[in-house]
Design an enzyme around this catalytic site. Structure first.
Site, mmCIF file in Angstrom:
data_model
loop_
_atom_site.group_PDB
_atom_site.id
_atom_site.type_symbol
_atom_site.label_atom_id
_atom_site.label_comp_id
_atom_site.label_asym_id
_atom_site.label_seq_id
_atom_site.Cartn_x
_atom_site.Cartn_y
_atom_site.Cartn_z
ATOM 1 N NE ARG A 149 3.123 5.845 0.473
ATOM 2 C CZ ARG A 149 4.273 6.063 1.126
ATOM 3 N NH1 ARG A 149 4.747 7.289 1.244
ATOM 4 N NH2 ARG A 149 4.935 5.061 1.664
ATOM 5 C CG HIS A 162 3.668 1.460 5.348
ATOM 6 N ND1 HIS A 162 3.806 1.085 4.028
ATOM 7 C CD2 HIS A 162 4.676 2.365 5.587
ATOM 8 C CE1 HIS A 162 4.824 1.726 3.492
ATOM 9 N NE2 HIS A 162 5.375 2.504 4.419
ATOM 10 C CD GLN A 208 9.128 0.757 6.439
ATOM 11 O OE1 GLN A 208 9.005 1.594 5.555
ATOM 12 N NE2 GLN A 208 10.313 0.321 6.845
ATOM 13 C CG ASP A 221 5.460 6.115 11.852
ATOM 14 O OD1 ASP A 221 6.288 6.869 11.293
ATOM 15 O OD2 ASP A 221 4.390 5.754 11.306
ATOM 16 C CB CYS A 226 8.707 3.201 8.645
ATOM 17 S SG CYS A 226 7.611 4.588 9.037
ATOM 18 N NE ARG A 233 9.298 -0.254 2.036
ATOM 19 C CZ ARG A 233 8.547 0.847 1.922
ATOM 20 N NH1 ARG A 233 8.756 1.877 2.715
ATOM 21 N NH2 ARG A 233 7.558 0.912 1.039
HETATM 22 N N1 NVA Z 1 2.709 6.724 9.561
HETATM 23 C C1 NVA Z 1 3.414 7.431 8.539
HETATM 24 C C2 NVA Z 1 4.313 6.499 7.779
HETATM 25 C C3 NVA Z 1 5.120 7.152 6.694
HETATM 26 C C4 NVA Z 1 5.969 6.198 5.907
HETATM 27 C C5 NVA Z 1 2.424 8.090 7.603
HETATM 28 O O1 NVA Z 1 1.390 7.479 7.295
HETATM 29 O O2 NVA Z 1 2.655 9.217 7.202
HETATM 30 N N1 CP Z 2 8.829 4.485 5.007
HETATM 31 C C1 CP Z 2 8.239 4.930 3.887
HETATM 32 O O1 CP Z 2 7.232 4.388 3.417
HETATM 33 O O2 CP Z 2 8.865 5.999 3.329
HETATM 34 P P1 CP Z 2 8.346 6.893 2.134
HETATM 35 O O3 CP Z 2 7.160 7.677 2.649
HETATM 36 O O4 CP Z 2 9.514 7.778 1.811
HETATM 37 O O5 CP Z 2 7.949 6.019 0.978
#
Ligand code: NVA
Ligand code: CP
Length: 300
Positions: A103, A130, A133, A218, A258, A286
């Protein structure tokens, strides 16, 4: 060295593979067998530049369920976090483990890492995409409503990493995607183009919700954009998913997010906590969808 199979984007799998993976995830969810340990002795390294609840716990639990193990690595735990070159990190880490989940802030980091990794690399979220997800979201839709082909999905809010992965899902699973974002927060133009007539962009969230089978949103400020929170709250104030928006969709439309979510910002509390919301199934999936993914990439 044989090139390993990576999962950086939904476009790395074929449509048939995605459908098969969703079916497999449903089987794994419904037949929990502690003796089924296809990844016995195998190790997944998990490199996180950003926070996570769901991604970390689902991958770690998935590996444990399958008889393997996972190593959690924050930037403070690796030399990568202190500036060791991505290539060196990828060569070294991949020489010791069986798969790597990353990540990262910058999508280019995952791409470069994968180029030099001798084992499968999984995108656990970048600023661009992502995809994990989306596997869970699609599994959730299939479970509740059957195949999503030909259905209409509405993305309302920020044209962010999740929105981009919804565009890829529309291409792969052949559904219509109706997007409404403030003008300065639209998704990547090339990605919209790549989906052809499947993706339509609307000015008004109410129009984007019309005849929809699934409404998705989101956060307005993603991880790394915290300093833009106030500016974004202003820009997105007319994009909250309210019951009025849900009522413009089909009566049996689902709501997904998500998570983590901000009630009263991108979604009204009565929607996210209401009867059409499937957020907790989506989060649980997930685990099941990623177990199917780990099996596909690591047991081949
Ligand atoms: N769009 C959000 C998704 C988190 C799971 C982010 O990138 O923070
Ligand atoms: N939806 C998602 O990716 O959650 P986290 O940031 O908690 O991993």
């Amino acid at each position: 060295m044989n090139k390993p199979r990576h999962f950086i984007s939904l476009l790395d799998l074929t449509s048939d593979e995605i459908r098969a993976l969703i079916q497999r995830a449903m089987v794994l969810k419904n037949t929990r067998n502690p003796d089924f340990q296809p990844l016995k002795g195998q190790v997944l390294a998990m490199i996180f530049e950003k926070s996570s609840t769901r991604t970390r716990i689902s991958f770690e639990t998935g590996m444990t369920n399958f008889g393997g193990s996972a190593i959690f690595l924050s930037p403070r735990d690796t030399q990568l976090g202190r500036g060791e070159p991505i290539k060196d990190s990828a060569m070294v880490i991949s020489s010791m483990v069986d798969a790597i989940m990353l990540r990262t802030n910058d999508h280019a980091t995952v791409i470069e890492f994968a180029e030099h990794s001798s084992v499968p690399v999984i995108n656990g979220l970048t600023d661009l995409l992502h995809p994990c997800q989306l596997l869970a979201d699609m599994q959730t839709y299939f479970e509740h409503r059957g195949d999503i082909q030909g259905k209409t999905v509405s993305w309302i809010g920020d044209g962010n990493n999740m929105c981009h992965s919804y565009i890829n899902a529309a291409i792969q699973l052949d559904f219509n995607l109706q997007i409404a974002c403030p003008e300065s927060y639209l998704p990547d133009t090339e990605m919209i183009k790549s989906a052809g007539s499947r993706v339509q962009v609307f000015k008004s969230p109410l129009d984007a919700a019309k005849d929809s089978d699934l409404i998705v949103t989101d956060v307005w400020a993603s991880m790394g954009q915290e300093q833009e929170q106030q500016k974004r709250e202003l820009a997105f104030k007319d994009y909250q998913i309210t019951q009025e928006i849900m009522d413009n969709a089909h009566a049996d439309a689902l709501f997904m997010h998500c998570l983590p979510a901000h009630r009263g910002e991108e979604v009204a509390a009565d929607v996210i906590d209401g009867a059409q919301s499937v957020i907790y199934d989506e989060a649980e999936n997930r685990l099941h969808a990623q177990k199917a993914l780990l099996e596909l990439l690591m047991c081949a």
